[in-house]
Design an enzyme around this catalytic site. Structure first.
Site, PDB file in Angstrom:
ATOM      1  N   ASP A  30       0.850  -1.192   0.000  1.00 35.53           N
ATOM      2  CA  ASP A  30       0.000   0.000   0.000  1.00 35.53           C
ATOM      3  C   ASP A  30       0.885   1.241   0.000  1.00 35.53           C
ATOM      4  O   ASP A  30       2.007   1.205   0.496  1.00 35.53           O
ATOM      5  CB  ASP A  30      -0.890  -0.006   1.258  1.00 35.53           C
ATOM      6  N   LYS A  45     -20.854  -7.567 -10.272  1.00 33.20           N
ATOM      7  CA  LYS A  45     -20.571  -6.946  -8.965  1.00 33.20           C
ATOM      8  C   LYS A  45     -21.454  -5.720  -8.757  1.00 33.20           C
ATOM      9  O   LYS A  45     -22.073  -5.556  -7.700  1.00 33.20           O
ATOM     10  CB  LYS A  45     -19.077  -6.576  -8.897  1.00 33.20           C
ATOM     11  N   LEU A 101     -29.003  -5.681  -3.781  1.00 31.09           N
ATOM     12  CA  LEU A 101     -29.054  -5.682  -2.310  1.00 31.09           C
ATOM     13  C   LEU A 101     -29.557  -4.334  -1.798  1.00 31.09           C
ATOM     14  O   LEU A 101     -30.436  -4.269  -0.928  1.00 31.09           O
ATOM     15  CB  LEU A 101     -27.669  -5.991  -1.728  1.00 31.09           C
ATOM     16  N   CYS A 132     -19.936   1.232  -0.129  1.00 31.75           N
ATOM     17  CA  CYS A 132     -20.133   0.732  -1.503  1.00 31.75           C
ATOM     18  C   CYS A 132     -21.533   0.853  -2.090  1.00 31.75           C
ATOM     19  O   CYS A 132     -21.665   1.070  -3.299  1.00 31.75           O
ATOM     20  CB  CYS A 132     -19.666  -0.708  -1.584  1.00 31.75           C
TER      21      CYS A 132
HETATM   22  P1  NAD Z   1      -9.943   0.976   1.342  1.00 32.94           P
HETATM   23  O1  NAD Z   1      -9.980   2.435   1.148  1.00 32.94           O
HETATM   24  O2  NAD Z   1     -10.084   0.407   2.707  1.00 32.94           O
HETATM   25  O3  NAD Z   1      -8.560   0.401   0.755  1.00 32.94           O
HETATM   26  C1  NAD Z   1      -7.987   0.817  -0.429  1.00 32.94           C
HETATM   27  C2  NAD Z   1      -6.492   0.932  -0.196  1.00 32.94           C
HETATM   28  O4  NAD Z   1      -5.866   1.225  -1.463  1.00 32.94           O
HETATM   29  C3  NAD Z   1      -6.082   2.073   0.752  1.00 32.94           C
HETATM   30  O5  NAD Z   1      -5.361   1.542   1.856  1.00 32.94           O
HETATM   31  C4  NAD Z   1      -5.218   2.998  -0.107  1.00 32.94           C
HETATM   32  O6  NAD Z   1      -4.137   3.577   0.588  1.00 32.94           O
HETATM   33  C5  NAD Z   1      -4.730   2.029  -1.175  1.00 32.94           C
HETATM   34  N1  NAD Z   1      -4.285   2.685  -2.402  1.00 32.94           N
HETATM   35  C6  NAD Z   1      -4.894   3.685  -3.086  1.00 32.94           C
HETATM   36  N2  NAD Z   1      -4.169   3.999  -4.176  1.00 32.94           N
HETATM   37  C7  NAD Z   1      -3.096   3.187  -4.182  1.00 32.94           C
HETATM   38  C8  NAD Z   1      -1.996   3.019  -5.070  1.00 32.94           C
HETATM   39  N3  NAD Z   1      -1.869   3.765  -6.161  1.00 32.94           N
HETATM   40  N4  NAD Z   1      -1.075   2.079  -4.767  1.00 32.94           N
HETATM   41  C9  NAD Z   1      -1.188   1.316  -3.657  1.00 32.94           C
HETATM   42  N5  NAD Z   1      -2.218   1.421  -2.785  1.00 32.94           N
HETATM   43  C10 NAD Z   1      -3.157   2.340  -3.050  1.00 32.94           C
HETATM   44  O7  NAD Z   1     -11.029   0.384   0.358  1.00 32.94           O
HETATM   45  P2  NAD Z   1     -11.763  -1.043   0.463  1.00 32.94           P
HETATM   46  O8  NAD Z   1     -12.970  -0.909   1.313  1.00 32.94           O
HETATM   47  O9  NAD Z   1     -10.773  -2.106   0.750  1.00 32.94           O
HETATM   48  O10 NAD Z   1     -12.277  -1.183  -1.034  1.00 32.94           O
HETATM   49  C11 NAD Z   1     -11.377  -1.457  -2.085  1.00 32.94           C
HETATM   50  C12 NAD Z   1     -12.196  -1.844  -3.298  1.00 32.94           C
HETATM   51  O11 NAD Z   1     -12.947  -3.027  -2.997  1.00 32.94           O
HETATM   52  C13 NAD Z   1     -13.218  -0.799  -3.727  1.00 32.94           C
HETATM   53  O12 NAD Z   1     -13.311  -0.819  -5.135  1.00 32.94           O
HETATM   54  C14 NAD Z   1     -14.520  -1.310  -3.124  1.00 32.94           C
HETATM   55  O13 NAD Z   1     -15.626  -0.895  -3.873  1.00 32.94           O
HETATM   56  C15 NAD Z   1     -14.341  -2.802  -3.221  1.00 32.94           C
HETATM   57  N6  NAD Z   1     -15.103  -3.592  -2.222  1.00 32.94           N
HETATM   58  C16 NAD Z   1     -15.145  -3.179  -0.918  1.00 32.94           C
HETATM   59  C17 NAD Z   1     -15.804  -3.972   0.019  1.00 32.94           C
HETATM   60  C18 NAD Z   1     -15.898  -3.566   1.473  1.00 32.94           C
HETATM   61  O14 NAD Z   1     -16.640  -4.198   2.205  1.00 32.94           O
HETATM   62  N7  NAD Z   1     -15.171  -2.564   1.928  1.00 32.94           N
HETATM   63  C19 NAD Z   1     -16.387  -5.179  -0.375  1.00 32.94           C
HETATM   64  C20 NAD Z   1     -16.294  -5.573  -1.708  1.00 32.94           C
HETATM   65  C21 NAD Z   1     -15.628  -4.762  -2.626  1.00 32.94           C
HETATM   66  C1  UGA Z   2     -22.232  -4.871   0.987  1.00 37.34           C
HETATM   67  C2  UGA Z   2     -22.640  -6.196   0.355  1.00 37.34           C
HETATM   68  O1  UGA Z   2     -23.479  -6.903   1.265  1.00 37.34           O
HETATM   69  C3  UGA Z   2     -21.418  -7.040   0.016  1.00 37.34           C
HETATM   70  O2  UGA Z   2     -21.822  -8.228  -0.661  1.00 37.34           O
HETATM   71  C4  UGA Z   2     -20.481  -6.231  -0.878  1.00 37.34           C
HETATM   72  O3  UGA Z   2     -19.324  -6.977  -1.168  1.00 37.34           O
HETATM   73  C5  UGA Z   2     -20.108  -4.948  -0.167  1.00 37.34           C
HETATM   74  O4  UGA Z   2     -21.320  -4.194   0.130  1.00 37.34           O
HETATM   75  C6  UGA Z   2     -19.263  -4.041  -0.997  1.00 37.34           C
HETATM   76  O5  UGA Z   2     -19.231  -4.140  -2.209  1.00 37.34           O
HETATM   77  O6  UGA Z   2     -18.653  -3.200  -0.338  1.00 37.34           O
HETATM   78  P1  UGA Z   2     -21.510  -4.072   3.414  1.00 37.34           P
HETATM   79  O7  UGA Z   2     -21.756  -2.715   2.859  1.00 37.34           O
HETATM   80  O8  UGA Z   2     -20.241  -4.351   4.108  1.00 37.34           O
HETATM   81  O9  UGA Z   2     -21.611  -5.163   2.236  1.00 37.34           O
HETATM   82  O10 UGA Z   2     -22.682  -4.433   4.434  1.00 37.34           O
HETATM   83  P2  UGA Z   2     -24.207  -4.892   4.262  1.00 37.34           P
HETATM   84  O11 UGA Z   2     -24.459  -5.970   5.217  1.00 37.34           O
HETATM   85  O12 UGA Z   2     -24.564  -5.146   2.853  1.00 37.34           O
HETATM   86  O13 UGA Z   2     -25.003  -3.608   4.768  1.00 37.34           O
HETATM   87  C7  UGA Z   2     -25.045  -2.407   4.014  1.00 37.34           C
HETATM   88  C8  UGA Z   2     -25.978  -1.422   4.690  1.00 37.34           C
HETATM   89  O14 UGA Z   2     -27.349  -1.830   4.551  1.00 37.34           O
HETATM   90  C9  UGA Z   2     -25.744  -1.276   6.197  1.00 37.34           C
HETATM   91  O15 UGA Z   2     -25.893   0.068   6.579  1.00 37.34           O
HETATM   92  C10 UGA Z   2     -26.832  -2.138   6.805  1.00 37.34           C
HETATM   93  O16 UGA Z   2     -27.164  -1.765   8.105  1.00 37.34           O
HETATM   94  C11 UGA Z   2     -27.976  -1.862   5.828  1.00 37.34           C
HETATM   95  N1  UGA Z   2     -29.007  -2.920   5.812  1.00 37.34           N
HETATM   96  C12 UGA Z   2     -28.689  -4.173   5.431  1.00 37.34           C
HETATM   97  C13 UGA Z   2     -30.313  -2.594   6.165  1.00 37.34           C
HETATM   98  O17 UGA Z   2     -30.622  -1.446   6.490  1.00 37.34           O
HETATM   99  N2  UGA Z   2     -31.267  -3.582   6.130  1.00 37.34           N
HETATM  100  C14 UGA Z   2     -30.969  -4.860   5.762  1.00 37.34           C
HETATM  101  O18 UGA Z   2     -31.895  -5.706   5.752  1.00 37.34           O
HETATM  102  C15 UGA Z   2     -29.651  -5.160   5.409  1.00 37.34           C
END
Ligand code: NAD
Ligand code: UGA
Length: 456
Positions: free
Chosen positions: A36, A219, A226, A275
């Protein structure tokens, strides 16, 4: 030890850090490194105080770190030795220029693509793990092939479906793993290599393959579906409040239809998280770019309904408390966007806090894991913080449950009632409390999508 494969992930955030930890734990024959640009974050991954709270993650990291799991800022060095490069950098909503407020900001991804192009040696598989707009892989391939024509790159799409709060379990036992690729022989060989990696712990029938554009779109579609369910039940919750129907009863009756299913039908003050809003708006923007205006508008309403629901929550508080909140004390129970995480990105709690402050209410925030992030999010605003919900409620006029932490279900509400100003109000933005019991104690109770229980 000689490792069979060298796997790296660029971006050690919620997804990159957690995903690499689980891959390392499940694949001891692989050397796994998360890199990172954020040196502070990497230092935390290497410490006893991880940068994120995720149930079960400490344990997974403790077992693998230093053996086959590493966290580093040496991005170029890691790229040079990598067989498989996951890319999990942030893709936030663009805050400037064309597509501002809707499109995904691809600058971090683009910088990463160029860095891979500069440093990669030998044939490399590049895996899109971040959530990207459809056809992002096309641009990645162009950058890599023009910058580094000496090596061959195969770009795959392997979107992540984990949810925060259950990320380790979701990664260990996923509903499915999706791998999108092109269909030439080299692309298929790369796809099979990634399939083989996941087969170390995921049953083969749960690993599905598709064309690369389908994987990218799946995705966005999954998150849109959802989020749409939450907005749908929230739209019904408003109707319930007008008609004396009960949203929990309606959700149960609707959800028992196998074709619909019972999950994601909990009415709330609105969805949050980094997200849902970002990905639905990215889909809306893409639809507009393709001239699909009706489709764009359809999905846009999922977000608009969510904004409406968040506003409605504060409007209900204002109406119930005699149309003035000025000088009234409100305790917010929870600040994280959902239970079991410290993450506050796009949390509805922040909107509620700002709206209450705009009404000149005095607010105290309590949360078991999110206070540090809450302080940062609300820096400069006149807010009090405490980890103790009893202290937060003491001397207040109202308690508003904003996050569905189970600890709030089992508090001593008699004691809380005694310590509050009268009349005392509870606004349950998650429908997790025993409303009749609270009413018996003396509270005026305002759930979501149910009749309110009022003493006057
Ligand atoms: P995050 O902000 O926690 O992590 C991203 C990381 O990337 C940061 O630590 C940042 O410093 C680093 N970064 C940015 N630019 C960079 C570069 N040029 N080189 C190296 N590192 C770099 O984000 P996240 O929640 O982990 O999400 C990452 C991706 O995954 C997003 O596209 C998000 O939509 C997707 N996603 C997130 C979740 C979730 O639950 N958070 C679930 C599924 C998918
Ligand atoms: C969501 C999806 O569930 C994941 O599959 C996906 O990978 C992720 O986004 C992503 O792309 O970041 P997340 O946002 O971590 O995961 O959590 P969720 O459990 O989906 O909840 C999202 C929001 O909806 C929360 O604020 C939760 O409280 C709310 N929620 C969820 C409700 O208000 N009602 C419900 O019945 C379910």
């Amino acid at each position: 030890m000689e490792f069979q494969k060298n796997i790296i992930c660029i971006g050690a955030g919620y997804v990159g850090g957690t995903t690499m930890a689980v891959i390392a734990a499940k694949c001891p024959h692989c050397r796994v490194t998360a890199v990172d640009v954020d040196a502070d974050r990497i230092a935390l991954w290497n410490s006893g105080n991880l940068p994120i709270y995720e149930p079960g993650l400490d344990d997974v990291i403790r077992k693998a770190r230093g053996k086959n799991l590493f966290f580093s800022t040496d991005i170029d060095g890691a790229i040079r030795g990598a067989d498989i490069i996951f890319v999990s950098v942030s893709t936030p909503t663009k805050s400037f220029g064309e597509g501002e407020g809707m499109a995904a900001d691809l600058q971090y991804w683009e910088k990463t693509a160029r860095r891979i192009g500069e440093s990669a040696c030998g044939d490399t598989i590049v895996v899109e793990k971040s959530t990207f707009p459809v056809r992002t892989a096309f641009a990645m391939e162009r950058i890599l092939s023009t910058m580094n024509s000496g090596n061959r790159f195969q770009v795959l799409s392997n979107p992540e479906f984990l949810a925060e709060g259950s990320a380790v379990r979701d990664l260990e036992e996923p509903d499915r793993v999706l791998i999108g690729s092109h269909d030439g022989p080299e692309a298929v060989a790369a796809r099979d290599e990634l399939v083989a990696l996941y087969e170390n712990w995921v049953p083969r029938e749960k690993i599905i393959t598709s064309n690369i554009w389908s994987a990218e779109l799946s995705k966005l579609a999954a998150n849109a579906f959802l989020a749409q369910r939450v907005s749908s039940i929230n739209a019904i919750s408003v109707f319930c409040e007008k008609t004396e129907a009960d949203v929990t009863e309606v959700a149960r009756a609707v959800g028992m239809d196998n074709r619909i299913g019972s999950k994601f039908l909990n009415a709330s003050l609105g969805f949050g998280g980094s997200c849902f809003k970002k990905d639905v708006l990215s889909l809306v923007y893409l639809c507009r770019c393709y001239g699909l205006h009706e489709v764009a508008e359809y999905w846009n309403w999922v977000v608009r309904m969510n904004e409406y629901q968040k506003n409605r929550f504060v409007q209900t508080m204002l109406g119930a408390m005699f149309n003035t909140l000025a000088g009234k004390k409100v305790a917010l129970f929870g600040f994280a966007f959902k239970a079991d995480t410290g993450d506050t990105r796009e949390t509805p709690a922040a909107d509620v806090a700002r709206s209450l402050l705009a009404e000149h209410a005095e607010i105290t925030i309590t949360d078991p894991k999110a206070i540090e992030n809450a302080r940062r999010d609300l820096a400069g605003l006149p807010v009090t913080f405490t980890p103790d919900p009893y202290e937060a409620a003491s001397g207040s006029d109202a308690v508003a449950v904003v996050t569905d932490w189970s600890l709030y279900k089992t508090l001593d509400y008699e004691k809380i009632f005694q310590s509050m100003n009268k009349p005392s109000f509870v606004f349950d933005g998650r429908n997790i409390l025993d409303h009749s019991r609270l009413f018996e104690i003396g509270f005026n109770v305002f759930p979501i999508g149910k009749v309110s229980l009022v003493h006057f």
